[in-house]
Design an enzyme around this catalytic site. Structure first.
Site, short mmCIF file in Angstrom:
data_model
loop_
_atom_site.label_atom_id
_atom_site.label_comp_id
_atom_site.label_asym_id
_atom_site.label_seq_id
_atom_site.Cartn_x
_atom_site.Cartn_y
_atom_site.Cartn_z
N GLY A 69 -10.74 -31.94 -36.51
CA GLY A 69 -11.50 -32.91 -36.19
C GLY A 69 -11.13 -34.42 -36.62
N ASP A 108 -11.67 -36.99 -29.33
CA ASP A 108 -10.17 -36.72 -30.23
C ASP A 108 -9.67 -38.62 -29.60
OD1 ASP A 108 -10.81 -33.94 -29.40
OD2 ASP A 108 -9.54 -34.76 -31.52
#
Lengths: 350, 350
Positions: free
Chosen positions: A51, A238
């Site tokens: 993450g 991201d």
């Protein structure tokens, strides 16, 4: 971890990072303690921690660990930090938060009078990044929840909860807050091949939080939309380029195409640390390609001819024109994104 | 099976059907012999035999087995056939070939002078359907291969090879023939969650045939197209409605949407037995929903919280306006499909 709303999968213990091993969930809640730069780099590479925001926290922790190690061994702290920055910076190329956190650590260390001061500053930096992430997650979650209709049926991809940010969550934070407001009828969770973060992690988080959810194979998302069962898509990111192109978990782009075809809003929820005004567009974002065996093997068992050639990109790019809005802690950005992203990113570096 | 070009995964042995168990591939090449109506129905339900045309062959074999059983036990053959038609007809709702084969068997049996004649006719029918499938596969494969450019990079979904038709293959037949003509640079194989027919079966077939191939997670197909790596998509079909809407393996629709967005031709290859002029459109096609555990469990191992709610449709519908052409053994159909499908289906019932 008895109150699921306070789950903290990353705990900074001044010199070591304790983390909930995401490769073992949901079958086992296994904690590991990483106390060296190499161990942090390994945890990022193997996706024990993953993450984009959580990777940022882990990278900052790796830098703090490097400084403490230098202090204890008498090594020059700037040399140790440069080495750590290189080691950590090479782990995963796509998430910009990694480089953002390393850069912040290097800046903290600059102009420090001695090694002990660097150690002290980096300890505080890690703690501050974790706290800032929680503040950012909660703020963007409030802003995002306001965009969802009552009785919302929301589709999400990959994992963007507390596990992904070390705090409250981004896209899943939006869903948590909307659920707390009584607005969420159903969360459809893409399983998110090949690493199955949706099936393994998002389902586990939603179960703990008591949010109604249904797991679907990624391939079923478009058919679900065609049946009129999805009111909104919310995903994380991201890296978001200067023009609003979004790099996110592989499969996000196909979901965005399907959402566009069905007139369903497609929201990206991400802290401003994910904005990268230095990367002009999606084509300039480096896309990590991972091991063939992530596709060929599931839980130790081959699912295909064992030496089959594979293409396994970890991320794809969703063009800005498919993104309805980018939800950050500093506001909801709307197209055209260029100017909005420049301003939000500037606010983040203050 | 030493010559892969002559692989026959379904062999009719007058009274029993030998089949290569598709649930065991590619790890094991395990043959089973089914000699009762219930065993045939089970083999279809559990997907030991799958693929719309292969299901049709298996259903015809089931009817022939029922007739032979009636002859041997002295049961009225029409009663046995009606019972078998109901049992087999309930196994899988979407593929129209199943009903088409059952209907052909019932027609053969009508006006037969005695049970022995019915048995004889149905034995011949099974053999004839297998032979006709081979003829149809080869004819449509020739027509389809002509549509592909030299050096074609082709993406396909699920499995449509010899395993799926009992003969040469439909979409994979097109690819085989184009490869034999030296036209195929690469076949990209969607893994095809949840049952992974692409990873398990298509990869296995292409390896045997020596066709260059790369396995991708389904989620990567759109990103591959965005990189300009796909010249054409070729898929099969389980049922094609009167207006050209195509029911095929779940995930096909998302591939079609991505192909449209990238200006890539999207071809459907199917024998005319897959055309269903009695179903007006995709919305009228019954879509089978299968067990939750097909998604929750891979090869005996849970990939999620074990009792997670799931939505697991086996098929989706690709609207006719996303289909560049439908490749049948009687010609390549182009939009608008209504009249072309009516004519081709009529030719099939002659």
């Amino acid at each position: 971890m008895s109150d699921p709303s306070h789950m903290r999968p990353l705990v900074w213990e001044r010199g070591a990072l304790r983390l909930l091993d995401q490769t073992r969930l949901p079958q086992a809640e296994h904690w590991v303690t990483v106390g060296s730069v190499e161990a942090v780099a390994d945890a990022i590479r193997t996706m024990q921690v993953r993450g984009a925001p959580a990777i940022g926290i882990a990278a900052a922790a790796g830098m703090a660990i490097a400084a403490r190690g230098a202090l204890e061994t008498g090594q020059p702290v700037d040399v140790a930090l440069e080495h750590a920055a290189r080691t950590l910076g090479r782990t995963r190329p796509t998430a910009v938060n990694l480089h953002w956190a390393i850069e912040r650590a290097l800046q903290e260390a600059r102009n420090a009078s001695d090694a002990a001061t660097v150690v002290e500053r980096l300890d505080r930096l890690v703690q501050r990044i974790i706290e800032q992430q929680l503040t950012a997650d909660r703020a963007l979650s409030e802003l995002g929840a306001a965009l969802l209709p009552d009785g919302a049926r929301v589709l999400t991809h990959c994992n963007t909860g507390a596990l992904a940010t070390g705090a409250y969550g981004t896209a899943l934070g939006v869903i948590r807050t909307a659920h707390a407001q009584g607005k969420v009828a159903m969360v459809y969770v893409d399983e998110s091949r090949p690493r199955l973060q949706g099936a393994r992690l998002t389902v586990w988080e939603l179960r703990r939080l008591g949010v109604p959810h249904t797991l679907i194979p990624d391939v079923a998302a478009a058919a679900l939309m065609a049946r009129g069962e999805v009111d909104a898509v919310v995903v994380g990111a991201d890296r978001i380029a200067a023009n609003g192109d979004v790099a996110n978990k592989i499969g996000t782009y196909a979901v965005a195409l399907a959402a566009r075809s069905h007139g369903i809003p497609f929201y990206v929820a991400a802290p401003v640390s994910t904005l990268d005004p230095h990367t002009p567009d999606g084509a300039s974002i480096p896309i990590e390609e991972r091991s063939f065996d992530e596709v060929r093997v599931v839980d130790g068992r081959p699912i295909t001819v064992t030496d089959t050639p594979v293409w396994n990109p970890a991320f794809d790019v969703t063009p800005a024109d498919l993104v309805t809005a980018i939800i950050t802690e500093h506001g909801v950005l709307k197209p055209p994104y260029d100017e909005a992203i420049r301003q939000a990113a500037a606010a983040a570096t203050e």
